[in-house]
Design a protein around this motif. Structure first.
Motif, PDB file in Angstrom:
ATOM      1  N   GLU A   1       0.829  -1.216   0.000  1.00 47.37           N
ATOM      2  CA  GLU A   1       0.000   0.000   0.000  1.00 47.37           C
ATOM      3  C   GLU A   1       0.857   1.257   0.000  1.00 47.37           C
ATOM      4  OE1 GLU A   1      -3.089   0.391  -0.466  1.00 47.37           O
ATOM      5  OE2 GLU A   1      -3.813  -1.670  -0.320  1.00 47.37           O
ATOM      6  N   GLN A   2       1.925   1.213   0.744  1.00 47.95           N
ATOM      7  CA  GLN A   2       2.914   2.298   0.728  1.00 47.95           C
ATOM      8  C   GLN A   2       4.222   1.690   0.255  1.00 47.95           C
ATOM      9  OE1 GLN A   2       2.357   5.444   1.184  1.00 47.95           O
ATOM     10  NE2 GLN A   2       0.219   5.184   1.808  1.00 47.95           N
ATOM     11  N   PRO A   3       4.697   2.091  -0.899  1.00 44.50           N
ATOM     12  CA  PRO A   3       4.385   3.289  -1.687  1.00 44.50           C
ATOM     13  C   PRO A   3       3.340   3.096  -2.782  1.00 44.50           C
ATOM     14  CG  PRO A   3       6.353   2.265  -2.528  1.00 44.50           C
ATOM     15  CD  PRO A   3       5.933   1.431  -1.357  1.00 44.50           C
ATOM     16  N   GLY A   4       2.669   1.962  -2.844  1.00 48.65           N
ATOM     17  CA  GLY A   4       1.674   1.712  -3.882  1.00 48.65           C
ATOM     18  C   GLY A   4       2.271   0.977  -5.063  1.00 48.65           C
ATOM     19  N   CYS A   5       2.794  -0.225  -4.819  1.00 49.90           N
ATOM     20  CA  CYS A   5       3.414  -0.997  -5.900  1.00 49.90           C
ATOM     21  C   CYS A   5       3.200  -2.482  -5.673  1.00 49.90           C
ATOM     22  CB  CYS A   5       4.914  -0.690  -6.009  1.00 49.90           C
ATOM     23  SG  CYS A   5       5.910  -1.351  -4.654  1.00 49.90           S
ATOM     24  N   LEU A   6       3.320  -3.229  -6.749  1.00 52.05           N
ATOM     25  CA  LEU A   6       3.282  -4.684  -6.667  1.00 52.05           C
ATOM     26  C   LEU A   6       4.713  -5.181  -6.521  1.00 52.05           C
ATOM     27  CD1 LEU A   6       1.451  -7.251  -6.965  1.00 52.05           C
ATOM     28  CD2 LEU A   6       2.227  -7.317  -9.345  1.00 52.05           C
ATOM     29  N   PHE A   7       4.946  -6.017  -5.533  1.00 54.16           N
ATOM     30  CA  PHE A   7       6.269  -6.613  -5.326  1.00 54.16           C
ATOM     31  C   PHE A   7       6.209  -8.077  -5.709  1.00 54.16           C
ATOM     32  CE2 PHE A   7       8.867  -9.063  -2.145  1.00 54.16           C
ATOM     33  CZ  PHE A   7      10.067  -8.927  -2.827  1.00 54.16           C
ATOM     34  N   GLN A   8       7.164  -8.507  -6.536  1.00 50.03           N
ATOM     35  CA  GLN A   8       7.246  -9.909  -6.952  1.00 50.03           C
ATOM     36  C   GLN A   8       8.572 -10.480  -6.477  1.00 50.03           C
ATOM     37  OE1 GLN A   8       4.881 -11.793  -9.032  1.00 50.03           O
ATOM     38  NE2 GLN A   8       6.151 -13.470  -8.239  1.00 50.03           N
ATOM     39  N   ARG A   9       8.487 -11.559  -5.711  1.00 56.03           N
ATOM     40  CA  ARG A   9       9.674 -12.240  -5.190  1.00 56.03           C
ATOM     41  C   ARG A   9       9.797 -13.602  -5.878  1.00 56.03           C
ATOM     42  NH1 ARG A   9       8.061 -12.660  -0.317  1.00 56.03           N
ATOM     43  NH2 ARG A   9       9.292 -11.024   0.707  1.00 56.03           N
ATOM     44  N   ASN A  10      10.940 -13.865  -6.516  1.00 53.84           N
ATOM     45  CA  ASN A  10      11.183 -15.159  -7.138  1.00 53.84           C
ATOM     46  C   ASN A  10      12.530 -15.699  -6.696  1.00 53.84           C
ATOM     47  OD1 ASN A  10       8.804 -15.397  -8.744  1.00 53.84           O
ATOM     48  ND2 ASN A  10       9.661 -13.972 -10.232  1.00 53.84           N
ATOM     49  N   ASN A  11      12.536 -16.929  -6.257  1.00 51.66           N
ATOM     50  CA  ASN A  11      13.778 -17.628  -5.934  1.00 51.66           C
ATOM     51  C   ASN A  11      13.515 -19.112  -6.157  1.00 51.66           C
ATOM     52  OD1 ASN A  11      16.338 -18.258  -5.127  1.00 51.66           O
ATOM     53  ND2 ASN A  11      16.009 -17.849  -2.956  1.00 51.66           N
TER      54      ASN A  11
ATOM     55  N   ALA B   1      13.959  -9.804  -7.713  1.00 56.07           N
ATOM     56  CA  ALA B   1      12.983  -8.969  -7.003  1.00 56.07           C
ATOM     57  C   ALA B   1      12.472  -7.932  -7.984  1.00 56.07           C
ATOM     58  CB  ALA B   1      13.629  -8.294  -5.793  1.00 56.07           C
ATOM     59  N   GLY B   2      11.155  -7.828  -8.108  1.00 59.22           N
ATOM     60  CA  GLY B   2      10.570  -6.872  -9.032  1.00 59.22           C
ATOM     61  C   GLY B   2       9.575  -5.959  -8.338  1.00 59.22           C
ATOM     62  N   VAL B   3       9.553  -4.693  -8.753  1.00 62.53           N
ATOM     63  CA  VAL B   3       8.564  -3.739  -8.241  1.00 62.53           C
ATOM     64  C   VAL B   3       7.874  -3.086  -9.440  1.00 62.53           C
ATOM     65  CG1 VAL B   3       9.623  -3.276  -6.006  1.00 62.53           C
ATOM     66  CG2 VAL B   3      10.392  -1.999  -7.994  1.00 62.53           C
ATOM     67  N   ALA B   4       6.558  -2.966  -9.351  1.00 57.83           N
ATOM     68  CA  ALA B   4       5.759  -2.408 -10.448  1.00 57.83           C
ATOM     69  C   ALA B   4       4.911  -1.266  -9.897  1.00 57.83           C
ATOM     70  CB  ALA B   4       4.868  -3.490 -11.049  1.00 57.83           C
ATOM     71  N   PHE B   5       5.146  -0.065 -10.428  1.00 54.25           N
ATOM     72  CA  PHE B   5       4.449   1.137  -9.969  1.00 54.25           C
ATOM     73  C   PHE B   5       3.495   1.615 -11.046  1.00 54.25           C
ATOM     74  CE2 PHE B   5       8.204   1.077  -7.353  1.00 54.25           C
ATOM     75  CZ  PHE B   5       7.817   1.633  -6.141  1.00 54.25           C
ATOM     76  N   PRO B   6       2.177   1.495 -10.840  1.00 57.14           N
ATOM     77  CA  PRO B   6       1.245   2.083 -11.802  1.00 57.14           C
ATOM     78  C   PRO B   6       1.350   3.607 -11.814  1.00 57.14           C
ATOM     79  CG  PRO B   6       0.064   1.066  -9.954  1.00 57.14           C
ATOM     80  CD  PRO B   6       1.512   0.837  -9.721  1.00 57.14           C
ATOM     81  N   VAL B   7       0.846   4.219 -12.877  1.00 51.62           N
ATOM     82  CA  VAL B   7       0.927   5.668 -13.022  1.00 51.62           C
ATOM     83  C   VAL B   7       0.297   6.388 -11.831  1.00 51.62           C
ATOM     84  CG1 VAL B   7      -0.003   7.607 -14.340  1.00 51.62           C
ATOM     85  CG2 VAL B   7       1.171   5.760 -15.523  1.00 51.62           C
ATOM     86  N   SER B   8      -0.803   5.854 -11.315  1.00 45.84           N
ATOM     87  CA  SER B   8      -1.466   6.512 -10.177  1.00 45.84           C
ATOM     88  C   SER B   8      -0.526   6.646  -8.980  1.00 45.84           C
ATOM     89  CB  SER B   8      -2.728   5.736  -9.773  1.00 45.84           C
ATOM     90  OG  SER B   8      -2.402   4.387  -9.445  1.00 45.84           O
ATOM     91  N   SER B   9       0.321   5.652  -8.761  1.00 42.65           N
ATOM     92  CA  SER B   9       1.280   5.715  -7.655  1.00 42.65           C
ATOM     93  C   SER B   9       2.381   6.723  -7.951  1.00 42.65           C
ATOM     94  CB  SER B   9       1.887   4.337  -7.398  1.00 42.65           C
ATOM     95  OG  SER B   9       0.899   3.426  -6.953  1.00 42.65           O
ATOM     96  N   LEU B  10       2.847   6.748  -9.202  1.00 44.06           N
ATOM     97  CA  LEU B  10       3.877   7.711  -9.584  1.00 44.06           C
ATOM     98  C   LEU B  10       3.364   9.141  -9.428  1.00 44.06           C
ATOM     99  CD1 LEU B  10       5.274   5.930 -12.770  1.00 44.06           C
ATOM    100  CD2 LEU B  10       6.280   5.955 -10.479  1.00 44.06           C
ATOM    101  N   GLU B  11       2.092   9.367  -9.780  1.00 40.34           N
ATOM    102  CA  GLU B  11       1.496  10.690  -9.598  1.00 40.34           C
ATOM    103  C   GLU B  11       1.464  11.064  -8.122  1.00 40.34           C
ATOM    104  OE1 GLU B  11      -2.285  10.181 -11.435  1.00 40.34           O
ATOM    105  OE2 GLU B  11      -1.617  10.943 -13.393  1.00 40.34           O
ATOM    106  N   ARG B  12       1.031  10.141  -7.299  1.00 40.83           N
ATOM    107  CA  ARG B  12       0.926  10.424  -5.863  1.00 40.83           C
ATOM    108  C   ARG B  12       2.297  10.691  -5.252  1.00 40.83           C
ATOM    109  NH1 ARG B  12       1.139   6.904  -1.892  1.00 40.83           N
ATOM    110  NH2 ARG B  12       0.783   5.139  -3.285  1.00 40.83           N
TER     111      ARG B  12
END
Length: 310
Positions: free
Chosen positions: A36-46, A115-126
């Motif tokens: 929720e903070q900072p508003g991104c999807l986190f993907q963990r792969n191992n 490790a991946g992080v994905a920030f939608p535009v709405s999060s980047l704006e905020r």
């Protein structure tokens, strides 16, 4: 309940193309988390991939950063960008100004530690980062930005801690969010400031991609850096620098790793002897092959036949 990937995908499929395109979305979704903070999807792969995987979908507008500690694969936008490849110790950055068709592949047997992080535009704006985000696109007509970079020691350390948390509970969640923010901030600063980046142009990227395809088409050939540079149409010095910027490893390391991975597949699935596998990928001395194989994988090549190591 909406699927967790709907935060960043309009449509998505993750399948095993060797098993009638069987869906394996849940295998990966179980290792993802919405912060929720900072508003991104986190993907963990191992994980060591038990099958080849193909990803297809429409990615929403936003910024996507993957730190690959171990692994290999490629991806491409259907329109607007060339295929981008990744390998060990690399970082892939993708930015989309509008929903974009994307597909990717990763080979069977690859140890994917990322490790991946994905920030939608709405999060980047905020977060107040829209100017930096828009600045990634070099023209009003361009809607896709991709770059493959060498991961810095700090970025690799952050990714490792995100993959293998050192805390639990609320403290772990706060630390994970802080790490996601730091990856975003460091990525934006690097791209904006061009700090040692030297982004490879689309034309040079295409030439280097053709060289990679050439390597993969004949791993037995005794490729030299000078020969590969001639195929790329640049000097040896420029080729060495550009290849490292784009793929995160030297051309020699890429060639060595490709040979060893191909030999490992042959040992596991084609019934070749160690000597046959060595010759098939260009090693004239099976003893040298065995030494290189053990250093890379941590076990001797004969283990693939005896124990079925995968």
């Amino acid at each position: 309940m909406p699927h967790i990937y709907e935060h960043v995908f309009e449509q998505f499929r993750i399948v095993d193309p060797d098993d009638s395109d069987r869906s394996i979305v849940d295998d990966f979704a179980g290792r993802s988390q919405w912060l929720e903070q900072p508003g991104c999807l986190f993907q963990r792969n191992n994980v060591v991939l038990g099958s080849r995987i193909r990803t297809e979908g429409v990615i929403k507008a936003g910024l996507f950063v993957s730190v690959i500690l171990k692994g290999a694969g490629s991806g491409r936008a259907r329109k607007g960008a060339k295929t981008i490849s990744y390998s060990d110790a690399s970082m892939v950055v993708m930015a989309f100004r509008e929903p974009t068709l994307w597909d990717g592949d990763a080979p069977r047997g690859a140890h994917m530690q990322a490790a991946g992080v994905a920030f939608p535009v709405s999060s980047l704006e905020r977060l107040g980062l829209m100017d930096e985000f828009i600045g990634l696109f070099d023209s009003q007509k361009r809607n896709v930005f991709v770059a493959s970079l060498k991961a810095s020691p700090r970025i690799k350390a952050i990714a490792m801690e995100m993959i293998s948390p050192v805390a639990a509970g609320r403290a772990a969640d706060l630390l994970l969010s802080a790490h996601a923010m730091e990856i975003l901030a460091r990525t934006m600063l690097t791209l904006r400031g061009n700090e040692g980046l030297g982004l490879v142009s689309d034309q040079k990227r295409l030439r280097l991609g053709a060289v990679v395809e050439l390597i993969q088409s004949d791993l037995r050939h005794p490729w030299t850096i000078a020969e590969l540079a001639r195929h790329a149409g640049v000097s040896r010095r420029s080729f060495t620098a550009q290849f490292h910027r784009l793929y995160g490893v030297s051309a020699s390391e890429y060639l060595r790793t490709s040979r060893l991975k191909s030999a490992r597949e042959a040992l596991l699935h084609q019934g070749l002897s160690v000597t046959e596998a060595a010759y098939a990928v260009g090693y004239g001395n099976p003893a040298n092959f065995s030494t290189a194989f053990r250093r890379h994988f941590g076990y001797v090549p004969s283990s693939c036949q005896r124990d079925g190591v995968s």
